[in-house]
Design a protein around this motif. Structure first.
Motif, PDB file in Angstrom:
ATOM      1  N   ALA A 180     -10.382  19.262  -9.494  1.00  0.00           N
ATOM      2  CA  ALA A 180      -9.315  18.514 -10.153  1.00  0.00           C
ATOM      3  C   ALA A 180      -8.054  18.581  -9.310  1.00  0.00           C
ATOM      4  CB  ALA A 180      -9.059  19.084 -11.543  1.00  0.00           C
ATOM      5  N   LEU A 181      -7.402  17.409  -9.135  1.00  0.00           N
ATOM      6  CA  LEU A 181      -6.239  17.375  -8.264  1.00  0.00           C
ATOM      7  C   LEU A 181      -5.031  18.057  -8.888  1.00  0.00           C
ATOM      8  CD1 LEU A 181      -6.213  14.013  -6.380  1.00  0.00           C
ATOM      9  CD2 LEU A 181      -7.373  16.127  -5.885  1.00  0.00           C
ATOM     10  N   MET A 232      -3.047  -3.611  -0.043  1.00  0.00           N
ATOM     11  CA  MET A 232      -4.472  -3.426  -0.286  1.00  0.00           C
ATOM     12  C   MET A 232      -5.200  -2.931   0.956  1.00  0.00           C
ATOM     13  SD  MET A 232      -4.579  -3.865  -3.399  1.00  0.00           S
ATOM     14  CE  MET A 232      -6.319  -3.485  -3.541  1.00  0.00           C
ATOM     15  N   THR A 233      -4.763  -3.367   2.121  1.00  0.00           N
ATOM     16  CA  THR A 233      -5.367  -2.870   3.357  1.00  0.00           C
ATOM     17  C   THR A 233      -5.101  -1.377   3.520  1.00  0.00           C
ATOM     18  OG1 THR A 233      -5.112  -5.032   4.422  1.00  0.00           O
ATOM     19  CG2 THR A 233      -5.407  -3.136   5.871  1.00  0.00           C
ATOM     20  N   ALA A 234      -3.894  -0.948   3.152  1.00  0.00           N
ATOM     21  CA  ALA A 234      -3.562   0.477   3.234  1.00  0.00           C
ATOM     22  C   ALA A 234      -4.445   1.301   2.307  1.00  0.00           C
ATOM     23  CB  ALA A 234      -2.090   0.692   2.885  1.00  0.00           C
ATOM     24  N   VAL A 235      -4.732   0.781   1.118  1.00  0.00           N
ATOM     25  CA  VAL A 235      -5.623   1.483   0.181  1.00  0.00           C
ATOM     26  C   VAL A 235      -7.037   1.542   0.754  1.00  0.00           C
ATOM     27  CG1 VAL A 235      -6.630   1.480  -2.132  1.00  0.00           C
ATOM     28  CG2 VAL A 235      -4.261   0.748  -1.807  1.00  0.00           C
ATOM     29  N   ALA A 269     -11.093   8.651   1.324  1.00  0.00           N
ATOM     30  CA  ALA A 269     -11.627   8.616  -0.038  1.00  0.00           C
ATOM     31  C   ALA A 269     -11.615  10.017  -0.647  1.00  0.00           C
ATOM     32  CB  ALA A 269     -13.038   8.042  -0.018  1.00  0.00           C
ATOM     33  N   ASP A 270     -10.426  10.638  -0.663  1.00  0.00           N
ATOM     34  CA  ASP A 270     -10.309  12.022  -1.124  1.00  0.00           C
ATOM     35  C   ASP A 270      -9.531  12.163  -2.425  1.00  0.00           C
ATOM     36  OD1 ASP A 270      -7.775  11.363  -0.279  1.00  0.00           O
ATOM     37  OD2 ASP A 270      -7.648  12.879   1.299  1.00  0.00           O
ATOM     38  N   GLY A 271      -9.231  11.036  -3.064  1.00  0.00           N
ATOM     39  CA  GLY A 271      -8.520  11.090  -4.335  1.00  0.00           C
ATOM     40  C   GLY A 271      -7.012  11.160  -4.218  1.00  0.00           C
ATOM     41  N   GLN A 272      -6.495  11.223  -3.002  1.00  0.00           N
ATOM     42  CA  GLN A 272      -5.046  11.332  -2.841  1.00  0.00           C
ATOM     43  C   GLN A 272      -4.353   9.974  -2.852  1.00  0.00           C
ATOM     44  OE1 GLN A 272      -5.494  15.294  -2.890  1.00  0.00           O
ATOM     45  NE2 GLN A 272      -3.531  14.255  -2.849  1.00  0.00           N
ATOM     46  N   THR A 273      -5.137   8.888  -2.704  1.00  0.00           N
ATOM     47  CA  THR A 273      -4.561   7.540  -2.681  1.00  0.00           C
ATOM     48  C   THR A 273      -5.251   6.660  -3.707  1.00  0.00           C
ATOM     49  OG1 THR A 273      -4.062   7.711  -0.318  1.00  0.00           O
ATOM     50  CG2 THR A 273      -4.097   5.499  -1.274  1.00  0.00           C
ATOM     51  N   ILE A 274      -4.427   5.972  -4.501  1.00  0.00           N
ATOM     52  CA  ILE A 274      -4.888   5.008  -5.496  1.00  0.00           C
ATOM     53  C   ILE A 274      -4.125   3.714  -5.227  1.00  0.00           C
ATOM     54  CG2 ILE A 274      -4.894   4.448  -7.979  1.00  0.00           C
ATOM     55  CD1 ILE A 274      -5.054   7.485  -8.496  1.00  0.00           C
ATOM     56  N   GLY A 275      -4.712   2.595  -5.563  1.00  0.00           N
ATOM     57  CA  GLY A 275      -4.044   1.314  -5.357  1.00  0.00           C
ATOM     58  C   GLY A 275      -4.071   0.447  -6.596  1.00  0.00           C
ATOM     59  N   ILE A 276      -3.222  -0.580  -6.583  1.00  0.00           N
ATOM     60  CA  ILE A 276      -3.196  -1.551  -7.660  1.00  0.00           C
ATOM     61  C   ILE A 276      -3.877  -2.825  -7.181  1.00  0.00           C
ATOM     62  CG2 ILE A 276      -1.744  -2.928  -9.197  1.00  0.00           C
ATOM     63  CD1 ILE A 276      -1.719   0.084  -9.757  1.00  0.00           C
ATOM     64  N   ALA A 277      -4.995  -3.155  -7.802  1.00  0.00           N
ATOM     65  CA  ALA A 277      -5.695  -4.406  -7.525  1.00  0.00           C
ATOM     66  C   ALA A 277      -5.247  -5.432  -8.563  1.00  0.00           C
ATOM     67  CB  ALA A 277      -7.205  -4.194  -7.604  1.00  0.00           C
ATOM     68  N   ALA A 278      -5.055  -6.670  -8.129  1.00  0.00           N
ATOM     69  CA  ALA A 278      -4.587  -7.719  -9.024  1.00  0.00           C
ATOM     70  C   ALA A 278      -5.395  -8.989  -8.818  1.00  0.00           C
ATOM     71  CB  ALA A 278      -3.101  -7.982  -8.783  1.00  0.00           C
ATOM     72  N   VAL A 279      -5.190  -9.948  -9.709  1.00  0.00           N
ATOM     73  CA  VAL A 279      -5.911 -11.219  -9.592  1.00  0.00           C
ATOM     74  C   VAL A 279      -5.687 -11.838  -8.231  1.00  0.00           C
ATOM     75  CG1 VAL A 279      -4.008 -12.511 -10.689  1.00  0.00           C
ATOM     76  CG2 VAL A 279      -6.323 -13.465 -10.673  1.00  0.00           C
ATOM     77  N   VAL A 327      -7.542   1.036  -8.569  1.00  0.00           N
ATOM     78  CA  VAL A 327      -8.724   1.249  -7.740  1.00  0.00           C
ATOM     79  C   VAL A 327      -8.459   2.400  -6.778  1.00  0.00           C
ATOM     80  CG1 VAL A 327      -9.485  -1.161  -7.848  1.00  0.00           C
ATOM     81  CG2 VAL A 327      -7.952  -0.422  -5.996  1.00  0.00           C
ATOM     82  N   ALA A 328      -9.520   2.952  -6.246  1.00  0.00           N
ATOM     83  CA  ALA A 328      -9.442   3.978  -5.203  1.00  0.00           C
ATOM     84  C   ALA A 328     -10.197   3.460  -3.984  1.00  0.00           C
ATOM     85  CB  ALA A 328     -10.062   5.285  -5.703  1.00  0.00           C
ATOM     86  N   PRO A 329     -10.057   4.085  -2.836  1.00  0.00           N
ATOM     87  CA  PRO A 329     -10.855   3.672  -1.685  1.00  0.00           C
ATOM     88  C   PRO A 329     -12.346   3.840  -1.965  1.00  0.00           C
ATOM     89  CG  PRO A 329      -9.032   5.075  -0.998  1.00  0.00           C
ATOM     90  CD  PRO A 329      -9.092   5.156  -2.492  1.00  0.00           C
ATOM     91  N   ALA A 330     -13.159   2.951  -1.432  1.00  0.00           N
ATOM     92  CA  ALA A 330     -14.611   3.058  -1.594  1.00  0.00           C
ATOM     93  C   ALA A 330     -15.089   4.408  -1.083  1.00  0.00           C
ATOM     94  CB  ALA A 330     -15.296   1.935  -0.831  1.00  0.00           C
ATOM     95  N   GLY A 331     -16.057   4.968  -1.785  1.00  0.00           N
ATOM     96  CA  GLY A 331     -16.585   6.270  -1.392  1.00  0.00           C
ATOM     97  C   GLY A 331     -15.933   7.431  -2.102  1.00  0.00           C
ATOM     98  N   THR A 332     -14.920   7.166  -2.910  1.00  0.00           N
ATOM     99  CA  THR A 332     -14.326   8.245  -3.703  1.00  0.00           C
ATOM    100  C   THR A 332     -15.397   8.828  -4.620  1.00  0.00           C
ATOM    101  OG1 THR A 332     -12.156   7.179  -3.655  1.00  0.00           O
ATOM    102  CG2 THR A 332     -12.528   8.795  -5.395  1.00  0.00           C
ATOM    103  N   PRO A 333     -15.549  10.134  -4.681  1.00  0.00           N
ATOM    104  CA  PRO A 333     -16.626  10.750  -5.464  1.00  0.00           C
ATOM    105  C   PRO A 333     -16.650  10.300  -6.919  1.00  0.00           C
ATOM    106  CG  PRO A 333     -15.604  12.368  -4.051  1.00  0.00           C
ATOM    107  CD  PRO A 333     -14.760  11.134  -3.937  1.00  0.00           C
ATOM    108  N   ALA A 334     -17.858  10.070  -7.434  1.00  0.00           N
ATOM    109  CA  ALA A 334     -18.034   9.555  -8.787  1.00  0.00           C
ATOM    110  C   ALA A 334     -17.390  10.455  -9.836  1.00  0.00           C
ATOM    111  CB  ALA A 334     -19.526   9.386  -9.082  1.00  0.00           C
ATOM    112  N   GLU A 335     -17.497  11.777  -9.655  1.00  0.00           N
ATOM    113  CA  GLU A 335     -16.917  12.688 -10.647  1.00  0.00           C
ATOM    114  C   GLU A 335     -15.396  12.540 -10.680  1.00  0.00           C
ATOM    115  OE1 GLU A 335     -16.630  17.488 -11.421  1.00  0.00           O
ATOM    116  OE2 GLU A 335     -18.552  16.626 -10.795  1.00  0.00           O
ATOM    117  N   LEU A 336     -14.803  12.334  -9.522  1.00  0.00           N
ATOM    118  CA  LEU A 336     -13.361  12.158  -9.454  1.00  0.00           C
ATOM    119  C   LEU A 336     -12.948  10.810 -10.045  1.00  0.00           C
ATOM    120  CD1 LEU A 336     -10.789  13.521  -8.566  1.00  0.00           C
ATOM    121  CD2 LEU A 336     -11.115  12.594  -6.275  1.00  0.00           C
TER     122      LEU A 336
END
Length: 324
Positions: A22-23, A74-77, A82-92, A256-265
């Protein structure tokens, strides 16, 4: 990046990996990248939710990365670890419209992200400067259509950026009526609205959450909503579709998180975010901003984004809009 792979990939995209601690216990701040300028509806909604998240997830930093129709953020995200330290806002705009609007993107709207949860969905609304509208004798949507036809070639409309729902709504509107209205993109809803309030542009298809405060203050006049039917939030306001059948555009965003972020996280984040979004403090703010709170599971949000991506392929084609 091949566009034909977007929808197929969306249907099967999944989050995989191994568990991380847990972070909240790691004392490392979590960064939420907002791909638009500070001060707009997306930014404000994220900041309020973040205050409710910190009790469970620790310190959260909001990182505004405007530009490129949301593409810079979005490119930065997508490129973050994929370590849980970065989250992004995805929009339409970033994850449903841009893939069909831009000739190339630096990110894949499906493969590069792990869905966490949706946050909201709101109508867009055609607004004009209230004082200028009065001077021009514009009191209704029908009045505006008549004025726009008369002044075709002289008018401008603002949006929160290339690829935004407001941009697409404007292109559909002028194409349906055969009008010449120049699109003026800004880096987010706040600067777009300032241009309208300052009289630098003639109208905007803004999202309701962004426009609501100045609508209530009498500075902006709402003429119509862009959803397929009238909105329960503004039941007396006509839908553009009542004049232009089939016209339908609205706005949503989520986490959203970067692809590959662990499922439990991913599941840990989803539970904390849904709790924060459904807190009385956040729901009250969203209601005051005339936003509908929407939460779901990571899988549900991923499936929703896939449907939106498929939907906007045809909408962008009909609009004739394109960005190099």
């Amino acid at each position: 990046m091949q566009r034909r792979h977007f929808i197929a990939a969306a249907a099967t995209a999944a989050v995989t990996g191994t568990a991380l601690p847990a972070l909240a216990a790691s004392h490392k701040p979590i960064r939420i990248i907002v791909p638009y300028a500070a001060g707009g509806a997306i930014d404000l909604s994220v900041r309020k939710m973040a205050t409710m998240l910190e009790a469970e997830l620790g310190t959260i930093i909001i990182d505004n990365r405007p530009g490129g129709g949301g593409g810079i953020g979005m490119t930065a995200v997508a490129r973050a670890p994929a370590d849980g330290q970065t989250i992004g806002i995805a929009a339409v705009a970033t994850n449903a419209i841009n893939p069909w609007l831009f000739k190339s993107l630096a990110y894949d709207p499906i493969k590069d992200f792990a869905p966490l949860t949706q946050m909201t969905r709101i109508p867009n609304v055609l607004v004009v400067n209230a004082d200028i509208a009065k001077q021009r004798g514009i009191a209704t949507f029908a009045d505006f259509v008549t004025f726009a036809k008369k002044e075709s070639g002289k008018l401008t409309y603002a949006s929160g950026g290339n690829g935004s729902a407001g941009h697409l709504a404007g292109e559909l509107f002028k194409r349906a009526l055969g009008l010449d209205i120049v699109h003026v993109p800004y880096n987010g809803g706040a600067p777009s609205q300032l241009a309208l309030l300052s009289g630098h542009v003639d109208c905007s298809f803004d999202n309701l959450a962004s426009a609501a405060t100045n609508m209530r203050a009498g500075k902006l006049k709402a003429l119509a909503v862009t959803t397929a039917k009238r909105s329960a939030l503004l039941p007396d306001l006509p839908a553009v579709a009542e004049t232009l059948p089939g016209f339908s555009i609205d706005t949503w965003w989520g986490l959203v998180a970067p692809a590959g972020t662990p499922a439990e996280l991913v599941n840990q984040y989803n539970a904390a975010m849904v709790k924060a979004l459904r807190s009385p403090e956040v729901e009250t703010l969203y209601r005051d901003m005339m936003m509908e709170t929407v939460t779901n599971t990571p899988r549900e949000f991923g499936e929703f984004m896939a449907r939106e991506l498929a939907h906007y392929q045809e909408v962008v084609k009909l609009s004739g809009a394109t960005v190099s």
